[in-house]
Design an enzyme around this catalytic site. Structure first.
Site, short mmCIF file in Angstrom:
data_model
loop_
_atom_site.label_atom_id
_atom_site.label_comp_id
_atom_site.label_asym_id
_atom_site.label_seq_id
_atom_site.Cartn_x
_atom_site.Cartn_y
_atom_site.Cartn_z
N LEU A 214 0.89 -1.12 0.05
CA LEU A 214 -0.02 -0.09 -0.04
C LEU A 214 0.80 1.14 0.09
O LEU A 214 1.66 1.35 0.82
CB LEU A 214 -0.89 -0.02 1.36
CG LEU A 214 -1.68 -0.98 1.48
CD1 LEU A 214 -2.49 -0.82 2.96
CD2 LEU A 214 -3.06 -1.08 0.57
N HIS A 215 0.44 2.14 -0.87
CA HIS A 215 1.48 3.41 -0.88
C HIS A 215 0.68 4.61 -1.43
O HIS A 215 1.21 5.80 -1.41
CB HIS A 215 2.76 3.21 -1.53
CG HIS A 215 2.75 3.24 -3.12
ND1 HIS A 215 1.95 2.18 -4.01
CD2 HIS A 215 2.72 4.09 -4.05
CE1 HIS A 215 1.90 2.38 -5.05
NE2 HIS A 215 2.52 3.55 -5.24
#
Ligand code: UD1
Length: 371
Positions: A214-215
């Site tokens: 996740l970013h």
């Protein structure tokens, strides 16, 4: 002095650029009538986001490194354009000026390089043209729109990209469906990656763990959103191990929101730093499921035939949903839990590999660029 070789400048800056440029450079190296100059903007500068990919994928050392670094979108993009313009002007005054710039993907370096080059009347080819999420709150969507609107050579990875470029008024003569270069790299490296001891190093069994990345600002910048996702991951780890290689911006946000400790204290969640290409491919290729907001992973999971739960409301890669193994989950915790259950019960859909994701996209691109 008469110029004998066509001179192409490849411009890269951030992690997802490196695996896209590697096979194209290798395909062009086989044609000795072309000269290439590799320019690294330095948008990503941590060795774990940059150097490791150059080593593992045997990408030549950039001839020019600009060290632009991080910043807000405006200041980072501004610095990128200033430094790239200077570089292209310097190269123009040599006996071997650049004939064409090649950019890949949709990061800030992609858009900045395109703007710097076209304003100097240098033609630009865009690899991965035509992808649209139709979500203008995504920085990458703006980068894609701006880049494609001024490039003269549009190299698309999927048929939807071609249709979109036609709809936006680009003539057919500029558009080529070439396939997916990221998949070229994956197919070239898969055997090597699977031979690594990555699973045993992290105490994992094949097909019995979940990989998470996740970013995106939409998932990690808001405390409530990130907290809800962290809760789902911890809950999921009750069924099987969750491996989470954390991107630096996510690491900062987790720490800032006091969520890092919560994740670290969950027994079956393995919080790691960013991994190199081969370790990561070893993990993803043998996972039961991937939970991600990455663009590239939606494509890679489709080719690997691993279910991919995409933590986004929309995607610029619709073929990974219509034909591949991806499902859009948004940030809906219940939807995530119900899809994870389907996967555990082996009731999840079966995907198929899209046309021209066959490991030969870079050869097709080299052919176009060289002629
Ligand atoms: C960028 C791309 C995104 C891509 C992602 C892959 C844009 C707009 N975004 O996002 O499309 O999916 O790369 O990783 O181009 N940082 C470090 N070390 C680094 C680089 C960045 O710690 O080497 C931290 C800095 O705090 C920085 C933040 O990460 O401010 C964001 O970096 P940036 O390059 O702006 O975007 P990414 O989130 O990495």
């Amino acid at each position: 002095m008469t110029k004998t070789k066509k001179h192409l400048a490849f411009i890269v800056g951030a992690r997802p650029n490196f695996m896209k440029v590697a096979p194209i450079l290798h395909a062009i190296e086989n044609r000795n009538y072309i000269k290439t100059t590799l320019i690294h903007t330095g948008q990503h500068y941590d060795p774990s986001l940059s150097d490791v990919f150059f080593e593992e994928l045997e990408i030549k050392r950039p001839e020019i490194s600009l060290g632009v670094g991080s910043g807000s979108h405006g200041s980072q993009t501004g610095k990128l354009i200033i430094e790239l313009e200077k570089t292209l002007v310097d190269l123009a005054s040599t006996s071997d000026p650049i004939d064409r710039v090649v950019v890949v993907g949709d990061v800030n370096s992609t858009m900045a390089a395109t703007l710097a080059a076209v304003k100097l009347n240098i033609p630009v080819a865009h690899v991965e043209a035509g992808l649209r999420s139709f979500d203008r709150t995504m920085p990458e969507e703006i980068n894609r729109l701006v880049t494609d609107s001024v490039c003269d050579l549009l190299l698309a990875s999927e048929p939807d990209g071609v249709k979109q470029l036609q709809k936006e008024g680009h003539p057919d003569s500029r558009i080529h469906l070439v396939g997916n270069v990221m998949i070229d790299t994956l197919l070239q490296q898969l055997k090597r990656a699977k031979g690594l001891d990555t699973l045993s190093r992290y105490g994992l069994e094949p097909s019995a763990y979940c990989v998470v990345t996740l970013h995106r600002p939409s998932n990690v910048d808001d405390k409530n959103v990130l907290n809800a996702l962290v809760n789902v991951l911890i809950e999921t780890s009750g069924s099987f191990p969750v491996v989470f290689p954390v991107h630096p911006r996510t690491q900062k946000k987790l720490a800032e929101f006091g969520l890092l400790e919560k994740l670290n204290s969950a027994e079956n969640v393995k919080v790691l730093g960013p991994l190199g290409y081969l370790d990561f491919l070893c993990l993803t290729s043998q996972a039961k499921v991937i939970v991600t907001d990455s663009g590239g992973l939606q494509e890679e999971s489709t080719v690997l035939d691993v279910p991919c739960l995409t933590m986004r409301e929309n995607t610029e890669r619709p073929i990974t949903v219509s034909q591949g193994t991806s499902t859009l989950i948004g940030n809906d915790a219940e939807k995530l839990a119900s899809h994870l259950q389907q996967i555990i019960e082996n009731k999840y859909k079966v995907g198929k590999c899209p046309e021209l994701w066959d490991g030969k996209a870079s050869e097709r691109i080299a052919e176009i660029l060289c002629n």
